[in-house]
Design an enzyme around this catalytic site. Structure first.
Site, PDB file in Angstrom:
ATOM      1  N   SER A 210      45.638  59.729  35.783  1.00  0.00           N
ATOM      2  CA  SER A 210      46.153  60.264  34.688  1.00  0.00           C
ATOM      3  C   SER A 210      46.763  59.129  33.825  1.00  0.00           C
ATOM      4  CB  SER A 210      47.048  61.439  35.145  1.00  0.00           C
ATOM      5  OG  SER A 210      46.210  62.519  35.640  1.00  0.00           O
TER       6      SER A 210
ATOM      7  N   TYR B  43      33.738  63.198  40.934  1.00  0.00           N
ATOM      8  CA  TYR B  43      33.785  62.118  40.012  1.00  0.00           C
ATOM      9  C   TYR B  43      33.549  60.559  41.307  1.00  0.00           C
ATOM     10  CZ  TYR B  43      38.680  62.748  39.868  1.00  0.00           C
ATOM     11  OH  TYR B  43      39.859  63.011  40.274  1.00  0.00           O
TER      12      TYR B  43
ATOM     13  N   GLY C 268      30.716  77.493  44.258  1.00  0.00           N
ATOM     14  CA  GLY C 268      32.269  77.463  44.865  1.00  0.00           C
ATOM     15  C   GLY C 268      32.880  78.467  44.019  1.00  0.00           C
TER      16      GLY C 268
ATOM     17  N   ASP D 268      42.305  72.758  32.646  1.00  0.00           N
ATOM     18  CA  ASP D 268      40.983  72.440  33.682  1.00  0.00           C
ATOM     19  C   ASP D 268      39.916  73.385  32.824  1.00  0.00           C
ATOM     20  OD1 ASP D 268      42.163  70.857  35.353  1.00  0.00           O
ATOM     21  OD2 ASP D 268      42.496  72.519  36.932  1.00  0.00           O
TER      22      ASP D 268
ATOM     23  N   LYS E 171      49.953  72.956  42.306  1.00  0.00           N
ATOM     24  CA  LYS E 171      49.534  73.508  40.960  1.00  0.00           C
ATOM     25  C   LYS E 171      50.087  75.064  41.173  1.00  0.00           C
ATOM     26  CE  LYS E 171      45.582  70.929  39.587  1.00  0.00           C
ATOM     27  NZ  LYS E 171      43.981  71.085  39.214  1.00  0.00           N
TER      28      LYS E 171
HETATM   29  P1  NAP Z   1      39.013  73.980  46.421  1.00  0.00           P
HETATM   30  O1  NAP Z   1      40.106  75.023  45.688  1.00  0.00           O
HETATM   31  O2  NAP Z   1      39.151  73.468  47.927  1.00  0.00           O
HETATM   32  O3  NAP Z   1      37.581  74.813  46.676  1.00  0.00           O
HETATM   33  C1  NAP Z   1      36.521  74.127  47.127  1.00  0.00           C
HETATM   34  C2  NAP Z   1      35.528  75.345  47.158  1.00  0.00           C
HETATM   35  O4  NAP Z   1      34.243  74.622  47.510  1.00  0.00           O
HETATM   36  C3  NAP Z   1      35.753  76.545  47.714  1.00  0.00           C
HETATM   37  O5  NAP Z   1      34.954  77.503  47.428  1.00  0.00           O
HETATM   38  C4  NAP Z   1      35.004  76.127  49.183  1.00  0.00           C
HETATM   39  O6  NAP Z   1      34.862  77.329  49.800  1.00  0.00           O
HETATM   40  C5  NAP Z   1      33.721  75.449  48.748  1.00  0.00           C
HETATM   41  N1  NAP Z   1      33.265  74.631  49.676  1.00  0.00           N
HETATM   42  C6  NAP Z   1      34.102  73.593  50.427  1.00  0.00           C
HETATM   43  N2  NAP Z   1      33.223  73.004  51.358  1.00  0.00           N
HETATM   44  C7  NAP Z   1      31.893  73.633  51.161  1.00  0.00           C
HETATM   45  C8  NAP Z   1      30.583  73.441  51.988  1.00  0.00           C
HETATM   46  N3  NAP Z   1      30.557  72.339  52.863  1.00  0.00           N
HETATM   47  N4  NAP Z   1      29.639  74.036  51.606  1.00  0.00           N
HETATM   48  C9  NAP Z   1      29.864  75.017  50.688  1.00  0.00           C
HETATM   49  N5  NAP Z   1      31.136  75.283  49.985  1.00  0.00           N
HETATM   50  C10 NAP Z   1      32.059  74.646  50.456  1.00  0.00           C
HETATM   51  O7  NAP Z   1      38.673  72.735  45.673  1.00  0.00           O
HETATM   52  P2  NAP Z   1      38.556  72.386  44.010  1.00  0.00           P
HETATM   53  O8  NAP Z   1      40.211  71.901  43.902  1.00  0.00           O
HETATM   54  O9  NAP Z   1      38.234  73.715  43.305  1.00  0.00           O
HETATM   55  O10 NAP Z   1      37.664  71.307  44.146  1.00  0.00           O
HETATM   56  C11 NAP Z   1      36.346  71.418  44.107  1.00  0.00           C
HETATM   57  C12 NAP Z   1      35.437  70.118  43.583  1.00  0.00           C
HETATM   58  O11 NAP Z   1      35.691  70.016  42.218  1.00  0.00           O
HETATM   59  C13 NAP Z   1      35.899  68.981  44.271  1.00  0.00           C
HETATM   60  O12 NAP Z   1      34.960  68.167  44.605  1.00  0.00           O
HETATM   61  C14 NAP Z   1      36.752  68.057  43.461  1.00  0.00           C
HETATM   62  O13 NAP Z   1      36.991  66.887  43.360  1.00  0.00           O
HETATM   63  C15 NAP Z   1      36.360  68.794  42.076  1.00  0.00           C
HETATM   64  N6  NAP Z   1      37.274  68.752  40.921  1.00  0.00           N
HETATM   65  C16 NAP Z   1      37.050  67.997  39.863  1.00  0.00           C
HETATM   66  C17 NAP Z   1      37.823  68.046  38.946  1.00  0.00           C
HETATM   67  C18 NAP Z   1      37.735  67.330  37.626  1.00  0.00           C
HETATM   68  O14 NAP Z   1      38.500  66.887  36.764  1.00  0.00           O
HETATM   69  N7  NAP Z   1      36.459  66.713  37.353  1.00  0.00           N
HETATM   70  C19 NAP Z   1      39.108  68.873  38.847  1.00  0.00           C
HETATM   71  C20 NAP Z   1      39.199  69.611  39.963  1.00  0.00           C
HETATM   72  C21 NAP Z   1      38.254  69.699  41.152  1.00  0.00           C
HETATM   73  P3  NAP Z   1      35.782  77.896  50.951  1.00  0.00           P
HETATM   74  O15 NAP Z   1      36.907  78.467  50.294  1.00  0.00           O
HETATM   75  O16 NAP Z   1      34.996  78.787  51.932  1.00  0.00           O
HETATM   76  O17 NAP Z   1      36.383  76.881  51.981  1.00  0.00           O
END
Ligand code: NAP
Length: 270
Positions: A16, A217, A127, A102, A65
């Site tokens: 950031s 990323y 997800g 977001d 958050k």
């Molecule tokens: P989160 O709140 O932990 O949510 C993760 C989601 O993925 C949940 O639904 C989880 O299911 C599911 N999941 C985890 N492992 C899995 C697997 N092996 N197979 C299938 N589903 C699975 O995480 P988040 O903050 O939403 O982040 C998710 C992704 O987005 C990450 O890769 C993160 O780096 C990315 N992200 C990117 C940005 C950006 O600015 N580009 C911002 C935020 C996040 P369960 O609940 O059943 O565990």
């Protein structure tokens, strides 16, 4: 001078500062932006300290958050719906407003990368966590025709689908095949995880006009993006959402439209 920063734990590797400072330099805005490591349980003190120090804004990242919400004077409708704040703005009277940029960042990034948004589209979101919820809410507000929430826990998918009640459905097994836009919001394919080399979903049956977005990323090209690209599909990584959510925060604090290209380049440079 406008002073801002990011709170998280850990926050050492946050991109950031680079993203916000690049935008400020490009526009000639006098901005100081710093990392503030804040341990779990210390967000109230951090917000008090930021207010007392005259900060204009704080970016909020993991794991704070949700925890910051009860310490703010007001939260936006988006942040309330998502139960997550990633941006705090301090008003001239010291009042604190929490927002979540977001989803707006996702849309800004998609429009920047592909030239169009999601109006009239079928969007499949893989997800149902924080990032997925932001994307679902934003796509519902941006005119998506249909949103399929594909998650391994049906109850989480159903809850997330409520964020776009008129158009979102939970957990459809065949949801991705006829989608116009696929968004991976799981960590499947992310470096340094047990699923680093895995495909988030099969891309074999996708139509040639499908846009595939991976919010990851690291790496820049995930297995999902590589497979999509091999098929000639348009595919985009997570740096654009990262830059987009920062751009929306920058605009909040400075009142100036942020230069997305500059912020994207800074995000990519790490
Ligand atoms: P989160 O709140 O932990 O949510 C993760 C989601 O993925 C949940 O639904 C989880 O299911 C599911 N999941 C985890 N492992 C899995 C697997 N092996 N197979 C299938 N589903 C699975 O995480 P988040 O903050 O939403 O982040 C998710 C992704 O987005 C990450 O890769 C993160 O780096 C990315 N992200 C990117 C940005 C950006 O600015 N580009 C911002 C935020 C996040 P369960 O609940 O059943 O565990």
């Amino acid at each position: 001078m406008i002073r801002a920063g990011v709170i998280g734990w850990p926050v050492t590797h946050s991109r950031s500062p680079a993203i916000h400072l690049a935008a400020a330099a490009a526009l000639g805005v006098d901005l100081e932006y710093r990392r503030f490591p804040v341990a779990p349980g210390s967000v109230a003190a951090a917000i008090r300290g930021a207010r007392a120090s005259g900060l204009r804004g704080l970016s909020v990242t993991m794991p704070h958050k949700e925890a910051v919400i009860e310490h703010l004077d007001e939260v936006s409708d988006v942040a309330a719906a998502l139960r997550a704040v990633n941006c705090i703005t301090f008003g001239p009277d010291g009042r604190t407003l929490g927002d979540n940029t977001d989803g707006a960042g996702f849309l800004l990034g998609l429009e920047h990368d592909s030239g169009s948004g999601v109006e009239g589209c079928h969007v499949a979101v893989l997800g149902a966590g924080g990032a997925a919820r932001a994307v679902i809410h934003a796509c519902g507000g941006a005119g998506a025709d249909r949103i399929s929430v594909v998650a391994r826990r049906p109850e989480a998918a159903i809850d997330a689908a409520h964020l776009a009640p008129a158009v979102a459905e939970a957990n459809l097994a065949s949801a991705v095949h006829d989608a116009d836009v696929i968004v991976n919001a799981t960590p499947v394919g992310m470096a340094d995880t047990p699923y680093a080399g895995e495909l988030a979903c099969s891309v074999a049956a996708l139509g040639p006009d499908t846009r595939v977005v991976d919010l990851i990323y690291n790496p820049l090209v995930t297995p999902l993006l590589a497979a999509s690209s091999d098929l000639g599909l348009r595919s985009y990584g997570g740096l654009s959402m990262l830059a987009g959510q920062a751009a929306a925060q920058f605009a909040h604090w400075t009142g100036v439209d942020a230069p997305l290209d500059v912020m994207f380049a800074a995000a990519a440079a790490g």
